[in-house]
Design an enzyme around this catalytic site. Structure first.
Site, PDB file in Angstrom:
ATOM      1  N   ASN A  87       0.883  -1.176   0.000  1.00 37.96           N
ATOM      2  CA  ASN A  87       0.000   0.000   0.000  1.00 37.96           C
ATOM      3  C   ASN A  87       0.919   1.224   0.000  1.00 37.96           C
ATOM      4  O   ASN A  87       1.472   1.594   1.034  1.00 37.96           O
ATOM      5  CB  ASN A  87      -0.889  -0.032   1.246  1.00 37.96           C
ATOM      6  CG  ASN A  87      -1.878   1.116   1.275  1.00 37.96           C
ATOM      7  OD1 ASN A  87      -1.865   1.982   0.399  1.00 37.96           O
ATOM      8  ND2 ASN A  87      -2.720   1.132   2.289  1.00 37.96           N
ATOM      9  N   ARG A 142      -2.641  -2.087  -3.365  1.00 38.59           N
ATOM     10  CA  ARG A 142      -3.854  -1.319  -3.140  1.00 38.59           C
ATOM     11  C   ARG A 142      -3.782  -0.076  -4.031  1.00 38.59           C
ATOM     12  O   ARG A 142      -2.806   0.673  -3.973  1.00 38.59           O
ATOM     13  CB  ARG A 142      -3.924  -0.895  -1.678  1.00 38.59           C
ATOM     14  CG  ARG A 142      -5.162  -0.112  -1.385  1.00 38.59           C
ATOM     15  CD  ARG A 142      -5.216   0.301   0.058  1.00 38.59           C
ATOM     16  NE  ARG A 142      -6.514   0.895   0.321  1.00 38.59           N
ATOM     17  CZ  ARG A 142      -6.871   1.370   1.482  1.00 38.59           C
ATOM     18  NH1 ARG A 142      -6.054   1.302   2.500  1.00 38.59           N
ATOM     19  NH2 ARG A 142      -8.050   1.908   1.644  1.00 38.59           N
ATOM     20  N   HIS A 189     -12.890   2.587   0.321  1.00 41.14           N
ATOM     21  CA  HIS A 189     -12.872   1.464   1.278  1.00 41.14           C
ATOM     22  C   HIS A 189     -13.525   0.229   0.645  1.00 41.14           C
ATOM     23  O   HIS A 189     -14.015  -0.650   1.352  1.00 41.14           O
ATOM     24  CB  HIS A 189     -13.668   1.788   2.571  1.00 41.14           C
ATOM     25  CG  HIS A 189     -13.067   2.860   3.421  1.00 41.14           C
ATOM     26  ND1 HIS A 189     -13.845   3.811   4.053  1.00 41.14           N
ATOM     27  CD2 HIS A 189     -11.795   3.120   3.768  1.00 41.14           C
ATOM     28  CE1 HIS A 189     -13.070   4.628   4.745  1.00 41.14           C
ATOM     29  NE2 HIS A 189     -11.812   4.236   4.586  1.00 41.14           N
ATOM     30  N   GLY A 197     -13.618   4.165  10.941  1.00 43.74           N
ATOM     31  CA  GLY A 197     -12.235   4.270  11.401  1.00 43.74           C
ATOM     32  C   GLY A 197     -11.871   5.730  11.456  1.00 43.74           C
ATOM     33  O   GLY A 197     -12.714   6.569  11.770  1.00 43.74           O
ATOM     34  N   GLY A 255     -10.895   7.290   8.690  1.00 45.28           N
ATOM     35  CA  GLY A 255     -11.796   7.546   7.559  1.00 45.28           C
ATOM     36  C   GLY A 255     -12.985   6.618   7.725  1.00 45.28           C
ATOM     37  O   GLY A 255     -12.798   5.483   8.138  1.00 45.28           O
ATOM     38  N   ARG A 263     -11.927  14.679   8.298  1.00 46.95           N
ATOM     39  CA  ARG A 263     -12.732  15.102   7.144  1.00 46.95           C
ATOM     40  C   ARG A 263     -14.127  15.507   7.608  1.00 46.95           C
ATOM     41  O   ARG A 263     -14.724  14.842   8.454  1.00 46.95           O
ATOM     42  CB  ARG A 263     -12.870  13.968   6.129  1.00 46.95           C
ATOM     43  CG  ARG A 263     -11.568  13.557   5.482  1.00 46.95           C
ATOM     44  CD  ARG A 263     -11.847  12.608   4.316  1.00 46.95           C
ATOM     45  NE  ARG A 263     -10.617  11.965   3.878  1.00 46.95           N
ATOM     46  CZ  ARG A 263     -10.381  10.668   3.986  1.00 46.95           C
ATOM     47  NH1 ARG A 263     -11.292   9.855   4.501  1.00 46.95           N
ATOM     48  NH2 ARG A 263      -9.244  10.166   3.563  1.00 46.95           N
ATOM     49  N   ASP A 288      -8.828  11.773  17.078  1.00 41.68           N
ATOM     50  CA  ASP A 288      -8.937  10.373  17.476  1.00 41.68           C
ATOM     51  C   ASP A 288     -10.177  10.178  18.334  1.00 41.68           C
ATOM     52  O   ASP A 288     -10.317  10.812  19.385  1.00 41.68           O
ATOM     53  CB  ASP A 288      -7.676   9.957  18.240  1.00 41.68           C
ATOM     54  CG  ASP A 288      -7.612   8.450  18.415  1.00 41.68           C
ATOM     55  OD1 ASP A 288      -8.610   7.861  18.888  1.00 41.68           O
ATOM     56  OD2 ASP A 288      -6.573   7.870  18.082  1.00 41.68           O
ATOM     57  N   ARG A 340     -11.049   7.949  20.339  1.00 40.78           N
ATOM     58  CA  ARG A 340     -10.805   7.561  21.742  1.00 40.78           C
ATOM     59  C   ARG A 340     -10.662   8.784  22.609  1.00 40.78           C
ATOM     60  O   ARG A 340     -11.227   8.864  23.711  1.00 40.78           O
ATOM     61  CB  ARG A 340      -9.521   6.715  21.849  1.00 40.78           C
ATOM     62  CG  ARG A 340      -9.715   5.302  21.400  1.00 40.78           C
ATOM     63  CD  ARG A 340      -8.397   4.629  21.195  1.00 40.78           C
ATOM     64  NE  ARG A 340      -7.724   5.191  20.010  1.00 40.78           N
ATOM     65  CZ  ARG A 340      -6.815   4.558  19.308  1.00 40.78           C
ATOM     66  NH1 ARG A 340      -6.433   3.366  19.674  1.00 40.78           N
ATOM     67  NH2 ARG A 340      -6.267   5.104  18.246  1.00 40.78           N
ATOM     68  N   GLY A 349     -11.476   0.529  12.878  1.00 39.44           N
ATOM     69  CA  GLY A 349     -10.981   0.922  14.209  1.00 39.44           C
ATOM     70  C   GLY A 349     -12.056   1.200  15.244  1.00 39.44           C
ATOM     71  O   GLY A 349     -12.036   0.625  16.342  1.00 39.44           O
ATOM     72  N   GLY A 409     -15.533   0.848  14.762  1.00 42.03           N
ATOM     73  CA  GLY A 409     -16.597  -0.161  14.680  1.00 42.03           C
ATOM     74  C   GLY A 409     -16.237  -1.476  15.345  1.00 42.03           C
ATOM     75  O   GLY A 409     -17.092  -2.143  15.930  1.00 42.03           O
ATOM     76  N   GLU A 410     -14.951  -1.852  15.280  1.00 46.62           N
ATOM     77  CA  GLU A 410     -14.544  -3.136  15.854  1.00 46.62           C
ATOM     78  C   GLU A 410     -14.264  -3.058  17.344  1.00 46.62           C
ATOM     79  O   GLU A 410     -14.303  -4.069  18.038  1.00 46.62           O
ATOM     80  CB  GLU A 410     -13.245  -3.623  15.164  1.00 46.62           C
ATOM     81  CG  GLU A 410     -13.443  -4.058  13.741  1.00 46.62           C
ATOM     82  CD  GLU A 410     -12.129  -4.226  12.990  1.00 46.62           C
ATOM     83  OE1 GLU A 410     -11.089  -4.502  13.623  1.00 46.62           O
ATOM     84  OE2 GLU A 410     -12.135  -4.064  11.753  1.00 46.62           O
ATOM     85  N   ASN A 411     -13.944  -1.862  17.819  1.00 45.35           N
ATOM     86  CA  ASN A 411     -13.387  -1.773  19.177  1.00 45.35           C
ATOM     87  C   ASN A 411     -14.224  -1.058  20.214  1.00 45.35           C
ATOM     88  O   ASN A 411     -13.895  -1.100  21.390  1.00 45.35           O
ATOM     89  CB  ASN A 411     -12.021  -1.067  19.115  1.00 45.35           C
ATOM     90  CG  ASN A 411     -11.011  -1.884  18.352  1.00 45.35           C
ATOM     91  OD1 ASN A 411     -10.904  -3.081  18.580  1.00 45.35           O
ATOM     92  ND2 ASN A 411     -10.312  -1.258  17.436  1.00 45.35           N
ATOM     93  N   GLU A 466      -8.326  -5.782   4.915  1.00 44.78           N
ATOM     94  CA  GLU A 466      -8.138  -5.378   3.524  1.00 44.78           C
ATOM     95  C   GLU A 466      -6.936  -6.063   2.888  1.00 44.78           C
ATOM     96  O   GLU A 466      -6.972  -6.436   1.714  1.00 44.78           O
ATOM     97  CB  GLU A 466      -7.985  -3.846   3.454  1.00 44.78           C
ATOM     98  CG  GLU A 466      -9.285  -3.137   3.781  1.00 44.78           C
ATOM     99  CD  GLU A 466      -9.120  -1.658   4.074  1.00 44.78           C
ATOM    100  OE1 GLU A 466      -8.789  -1.318   5.228  1.00 44.78           O
ATOM    101  OE2 GLU A 466      -9.321  -0.845   3.168  1.00 44.78           O
TER     102      GLU A 466
HETATM  103  P1  ADP Z   1      -7.820   4.120   9.166  1.00 47.11           P
HETATM  104  O1  ADP Z   1      -9.004   4.844   8.626  1.00 47.11           O
HETATM  105  O2  ADP Z   1      -6.650   5.010   9.453  1.00 47.11           O
HETATM  106  O3  ADP Z   1      -7.491   2.846   8.435  1.00 47.11           O
HETATM  107  P2  ADP Z   1      -8.622   2.438  11.402  1.00 47.11           P
HETATM  108  O4  ADP Z   1      -9.741   1.665  10.833  1.00 47.11           O
HETATM  109  O5  ADP Z   1      -7.387   1.707  11.769  1.00 47.11           O
HETATM  110  O6  ADP Z   1      -8.280   3.730  10.581  1.00 47.11           O
HETATM  111  O7  ADP Z   1      -9.174   3.192  12.684  1.00 47.11           O
HETATM  112  C1  ADP Z   1      -8.347   4.041  13.410  1.00 47.11           C
HETATM  113  C2  ADP Z   1      -9.205   4.912  14.275  1.00 47.11           C
HETATM  114  O8  ADP Z   1     -10.048   4.088  15.091  1.00 47.11           O
HETATM  115  C3  ADP Z   1      -8.397   5.760  15.241  1.00 47.11           C
HETATM  116  O9  ADP Z   1      -8.154   7.025  14.705  1.00 47.11           O
HETATM  117  C4  ADP Z   1      -9.291   5.858  16.434  1.00 47.11           C
HETATM  118  O10 ADP Z   1     -10.004   7.071  16.343  1.00 47.11           O
HETATM  119  C5  ADP Z   1     -10.291   4.749  16.297  1.00 47.11           C
HETATM  120  N1  ADP Z   1     -10.251   3.769  17.391  1.00 47.11           N
HETATM  121  C6  ADP Z   1      -9.420   2.726  17.550  1.00 47.11           C
HETATM  122  N2  ADP Z   1      -9.711   2.051  18.690  1.00 47.11           N
HETATM  123  C7  ADP Z   1     -10.757   2.703  19.260  1.00 47.11           C
HETATM  124  C8  ADP Z   1     -11.525   2.528  20.448  1.00 47.11           C
HETATM  125  N3  ADP Z   1     -11.286   1.526  21.303  1.00 47.11           N
HETATM  126  N4  ADP Z   1     -12.492   3.427  20.693  1.00 47.11           N
HETATM  127  C9  ADP Z   1     -12.760   4.436  19.848  1.00 47.11           C
HETATM  128  N5  ADP Z   1     -12.082   4.650  18.721  1.00 47.11           N
HETATM  129  C10 ADP Z   1     -11.101   3.806  18.432  1.00 47.11           C
END
Ligand code: ADP
Length: 420
Positions: A7, A93, A182, A210, A212, A241, A283, A285, A349, A351-353, A404
């Protein structure tokens, strides 16, 4: 079969070497600051890629970066293969495939020319992607390269979803339209959902949230609409964005600041979204932590301890509220567009966490038939996947980690098997 996934960005190059016999990542890494002071490579290897080594040295261009990556991959100490010839194929990619690419393809001169033709649509990424491709061609002559496009999955959208209401000649002459991004992630997730729900009669909204973020509406495994547009700027609120704004905002801010359109759009891409609204962080978080703090409380933001201030708490609360609202509106719109909703999927990021943010997005969607199982939702984080809807929820809700790189490697394998 070993597939190298690349990538390439304008000054960076990410890689993963995947053993396709078990789909395990053998090594991965990132070259940063290519062509500028401080260039370096961080290489991860060993069990679950848990060991790492950093190389700090001048790296003038993508060809040098690729040479270094290959040296590291065969290195006696940190390498994972004994010879570069063990790499069977390379998957790249590529950001923008325009209307020319509806699926991945083996890279030849015609394919490179088509990627070049899409540069006006992806002016920052496509030239960098091409540099990555050419660096691999030079470093590994005879090894097939495959291009996997971020836009390809969305090419099944109907005209009514992709046309903008601007004079048709811009579409006719310049292919100005919604493309969506995406796509590799949305396609991977759509494939996983089809495995669960079956290929037919499934109306699914995929939330890739994430830094994005984009949503897609997927009927029977095919994309019918997506939130990003001609560029990744359109859609929901993202890290930096803005997502959807009235285009007249561009004129207003450009006039106020004395900026041209390009500079104003850079602000919409890089200084807006969570960062612009919270004035604290891009971010999620950080923004969420701040939004839930009490004034005077010590909290950790971006690794630093700070004392929470009421004004910033309020701004972060508003930001989280705008974020969840912008996503909810798309889910509602897509349910209407598809005439129903069978499943909702969270990935990437955020959605998964983050169970708290997923619950916020789902809150108020009960009328559509969305009902979460709080315990199942709380438990799905940091790579744990599964269903988070209640047993009596009409809409099934899932957390599915996206991958991906694996999707790129699978396409590369499929297109090149037996070619080398
Ligand atoms: P990218 O779009 O850069 O590929 P990712 O899908 O890896 O991003 O997501 C990264 C983002 O996910 C981080 O900027 C952060 O804001 C968010 N993130 C990661 N873990 C958590 C969490 N536990 N809670 C909230 N947001 C999170």
């Amino acid at each position: 079969m070993k597939i190298l996934v690349i990538n390439a960005g304008s000054s960076s190059l990410k890689y993963q070497l995947i053993d396709m016999t078990n789909e395990k990542v053998m090594a991965k890494g990132l070259v940063e600051r290519i062509g500028i002071a401080g260039s370096n490579l961080v290489h991860k290897y060993g069990v679950d890629c848990g060991s790492k080594k950093k190389y700090e040295q001048a790296i003038a261009n993508h060809t040098e970066a690729m040479k270094l990556v290959l040296e590291v991959l065969v290195d006696k100490e940190v390498g994972v293969i004994s010879d570069v010839h063990e790499i069977n194929a390379v998957g790249h990619r590529v950001l923008h495939g325009g209307m020319a690419f509806t699926q991945s393809c083996i890279i030849d001169d015609a394919c490179k020319a088509a990627i070049k033709k899409c540069i006006p649509l992806g002016p920052l990424h496509n030239p960098a992607n091409l540099m990555g491709i050419e660096a691999c061609e030079k470093a590994m002559p005879g090894v097939p390269n495959v291009a996997v496009f971020d836009t390809a999955f969305h090419q099944t959208m109907p005209e009514k979803a992709y046309l903008y209401g601007v004079p048709l000649k811009y579409f006719r002459e310049d292919e100005v339209r919604r493309y969506g991004f995406h796509g590799t992630s949305h396609r991977y997730i759509a494939g996983e959902v089809v495995k669960i729900l079956g290929a037919e009669h499934s109306k699914v909204v995929i939330c890739h949230l994430g830094n994005g973020s984009s949503l897609s509406a997927v009927v029977d495994g095919k994309c019918v609409d997506t939130s990003m547009g001609l560029t990744p700027l359109q859609g929901v609120l993202m890290g930096t964005r803005s997502g959807d704004v009235d285009p007249a905002v561009v004129e207003f801010i450009a006039n106020k600041e004395g900026w041209n359109v390009t500079r104003t759009l850079t602000m919409l891409n890089k200084k807006s979204g969570l960062l612009g609204l919270s004035e604290v962080s891009s971010d999620m978080r950080d923004v969420l932590t701040y939004s839930r703090a009490a004034a005077g409380e010590e909290i950790e933001i971006g690794g630093n301890k700070v004392i929470a201030e009421q004004e910033k708490i309020d701004k972060c609360k508003t930001t989280v509220d705008c974020w969840q609202y912008s996503i909810k509106k798309y889910i509602g719109a897509y349910a209407a567009a598809m005439g129903g909703l069978d499943a909702l999927v969270f990935t990437a990021g955020i959605g998964e966490n983050n169970p708290v943010l997923r619950a916020m997005v789902c809150d108020g969607l009960e009328f559509l038939g969305v009902k979460l199982d709080a315990a199942a939702n709380d438990e799905k984080k940091f790579g744990k996947e599964g269903e988070i809807s209640a047993a009596d929820s009409r809409v099934r809700v899932f957390v599915i980690p996206t991958n991906e790189e694996l999707a790129i490697a699978r396409d590369t394998l499929e297109l090149t098997a037996g070619k080398k």
